[in-house]
Design an enzyme around this catalytic site. Structure first.
Site, PDB file in Angstrom:
ATOM      1  N   ASP A  20      71.451  15.471  56.270  1.00 42.51           N
ATOM      2  CA  ASP A  20      71.273  14.975  54.903  1.00 42.51           C
ATOM      3  C   ASP A  20      69.816  15.129  54.460  1.00 42.51           C
ATOM      4  OD1 ASP A  20      71.959  13.848  52.518  1.00 42.51           O
ATOM      5  OD2 ASP A  20      72.178  11.810  53.261  1.00 42.51           O
ATOM      6  N   ARG A  33      67.215  22.812  44.324  1.00 41.81           N
ATOM      7  CA  ARG A  33      68.019  22.289  45.445  1.00 41.81           C
ATOM      8  C   ARG A  33      68.445  23.417  46.388  1.00 41.81           C
ATOM      9  NH1 ARG A  33      70.151  17.257  45.189  1.00 41.81           N
ATOM     10  NH2 ARG A  33      71.941  17.889  46.436  1.00 41.81           N
ATOM     11  N   ASN A  68      82.062  17.047  48.797  1.00 44.56           N
ATOM     12  CA  ASN A  68      81.061  18.000  48.279  1.00 44.56           C
ATOM     13  C   ASN A  68      81.641  18.980  47.256  1.00 44.56           C
ATOM     14  OD1 ASN A  68      79.160  18.281  51.392  1.00 44.56           O
ATOM     15  ND2 ASN A  68      78.788  16.996  49.600  1.00 44.56           N
ATOM     16  N   TRP A  69      82.981  19.122  47.206  1.00 43.37           N
ATOM     17  CA  TRP A  69      83.600  19.994  46.189  1.00 43.37           C
ATOM     18  C   TRP A  69      83.291  19.477  44.784  1.00 43.37           C
ATOM     19  CZ3 TRP A  69      84.818  24.553  47.770  1.00 43.37           C
ATOM     20  CH2 TRP A  69      85.404  24.769  49.016  1.00 43.37           C
TER      21      TRP A  69
HETATM   22  C1  FPP Z   1      72.954  17.384  52.513  1.00 44.43           C
HETATM   23  O1  FPP Z   1      71.843  17.516  51.698  1.00 44.43           O
HETATM   24  C2  FPP Z   1      73.432  18.629  53.045  1.00 44.43           C
HETATM   25  C3  FPP Z   1      74.596  19.272  52.654  1.00 44.43           C
HETATM   26  C4  FPP Z   1      75.439  18.845  51.559  1.00 44.43           C
HETATM   27  C5  FPP Z   1      75.097  20.459  53.316  1.00 44.43           C
HETATM   28  C6  FPP Z   1      74.445  20.847  54.596  1.00 44.43           C
HETATM   29  C7  FPP Z   1      74.230  22.283  54.505  1.00 44.43           C
HETATM   30  C8  FPP Z   1      73.251  22.972  55.106  1.00 44.43           C
HETATM   31  C9  FPP Z   1      72.322  22.370  56.063  1.00 44.43           C
HETATM   32  C10 FPP Z   1      73.075  24.395  54.811  1.00 44.43           C
HETATM   33  C11 FPP Z   1      74.244  25.285  55.068  1.00 44.43           C
HETATM   34  C12 FPP Z   1      74.880  25.083  56.386  1.00 44.43           C
HETATM   35  C13 FPP Z   1      75.338  26.052  57.188  1.00 44.43           C
HETATM   36  C14 FPP Z   1      76.087  25.674  58.408  1.00 44.43           C
HETATM   37  C15 FPP Z   1      75.109  27.483  56.910  1.00 44.43           C
HETATM   38  P1  FPP Z   1      71.973  16.931  50.227  1.00 44.43           P
HETATM   39  O2  FPP Z   1      72.136  18.084  49.304  1.00 44.43           O
HETATM   40  O3  FPP Z   1      73.049  15.911  50.157  1.00 44.43           O
HETATM   41  O4  FPP Z   1      70.572  16.269  50.075  1.00 44.43           O
HETATM   42  P2  FPP Z   1      70.194  15.042  49.122  1.00 44.43           P
HETATM   43  O5  FPP Z   1      71.009  13.859  49.592  1.00 44.43           O
HETATM   44  O6  FPP Z   1      68.736  14.876  49.381  1.00 44.43           O
HETATM   45  O7  FPP Z   1      70.502  15.462  47.719  1.00 44.43           O
END
Ligand code: FPP
Length: 245
Positions: A20, A33, A68-69
């Protein structure tokens, strides 16, 4: 400092990570982002290689949740593109480190290209046995439990399973994680202290570790710190300390 001796015993067999903080990492730097996610993939590579080196047998990463969708389409597309590119690029890393790729979640809901690339890498790495890397993609624990209950109910209806024989083993065998042991250590980055619909059944006895580090900044040293912290805990599984000693 890395204590080689300490890292050679009592290593958690199954580590799961809620990655996260990509968005906040980018925001702090005044970047889009998408750049946060891009740097998140670099942290994925470091976590995978370090876990294999440390001797963790199963590493499960929450890469994309069912929830996340609901993010803006552009962000969902970026994450799917990053997934495809990483799979294409990192197959070499997986082979070099003898790592088998596995995936859990509703894979049918992934875009065709992502699903095909994923299945191809899973197939190509299926004989690797040093570590299993499981990507949770379009994964939600409640969805997994609903699917499990549905499958078991059909078997009961068809007389394949008798209701009074339903036990933990039967349930485990119907989960996406059927070939994985229970989680020993669950790590969440970015300071949030939630489990967010991740492996709810499988973390029943897991040690939970929360760190303020944002995912793109998560380094091998942070993983080692989490393991040292895990090693200090007494896992009683409902027993008393005296019973354990
Ligand atoms: C959370 O950060 C992360 C995700 C929603 C997805 C995790 C994805 C990756 C690490 C990259 C792609 C993965 C692979 C396996 C290729 P957030 O966007 O929720 O962060 P925030 O809470 O600070 O907004």
């Amino acid at each position: 400092m890395v204590d080689k001796k300490q890292l050679s015993t009592n290593i958690p067999k199954h580590v799961a990570i809620i990655m996260d903080g990509n968005g906040r990492w980018a925001k702090k730097k005044g970047l889009f982002r998408a750049i946060g996610h891009e740097n998140g993939t670099k942290a994925v590579r470091e976590a995978v290689e370090s876990s294999a080196e440390i001797g963790i047998k199963h590493l499960t990463l929450y890469a994309f949740s069912t929830e996340n969708w609901n993010r803006p389409k552009l962000e969902v597309d970026t994450l799917m593109k990053l997934l495809v590119n990483s799979l294409k690029k990192e197959i070499k890393t997986l082979q070099k480190n003898n790592i088998r790729l596995n995936a859990i979640g509703n894979l049918n809901s992934l875009p065709k290209k992502a699903r095909e690339e994923l299945l191809e890498v899973i197939e190509k790495t299926k004989a690797n046995d040093h570590m299993t890397l499981t990507l949770a993609l379009s994964y939600g624990s409640r969805e997994e439990l609903i699917k499990t209950i549905e499958e078991i109910s059909i078997k009961v209806k068809n007389g394949v399973i008798s209701p009074h024989l339903i036990n933990e083993t039967v349930i485990n065998e119907h989960l996406y994680t059927k070939n994985l042991p229970d989680v020993d250590l669950l790590i969440r980055t970015s300071g949030e202290q939630r489990v967010s619909n991740f492996l709810l059944w499988q973390i029943a006895y897991a040690e939970l570790y929360f760190t303020e580090v944002l995912w793109p900044d998560f380094k091998k040293s942070d993983l080692i710190e989490a393991i040292y912290n895990y090693q200090k805990r007494e896992r009683r599984f409902g027993k008393t300390s005296e019973q354990l000693s």
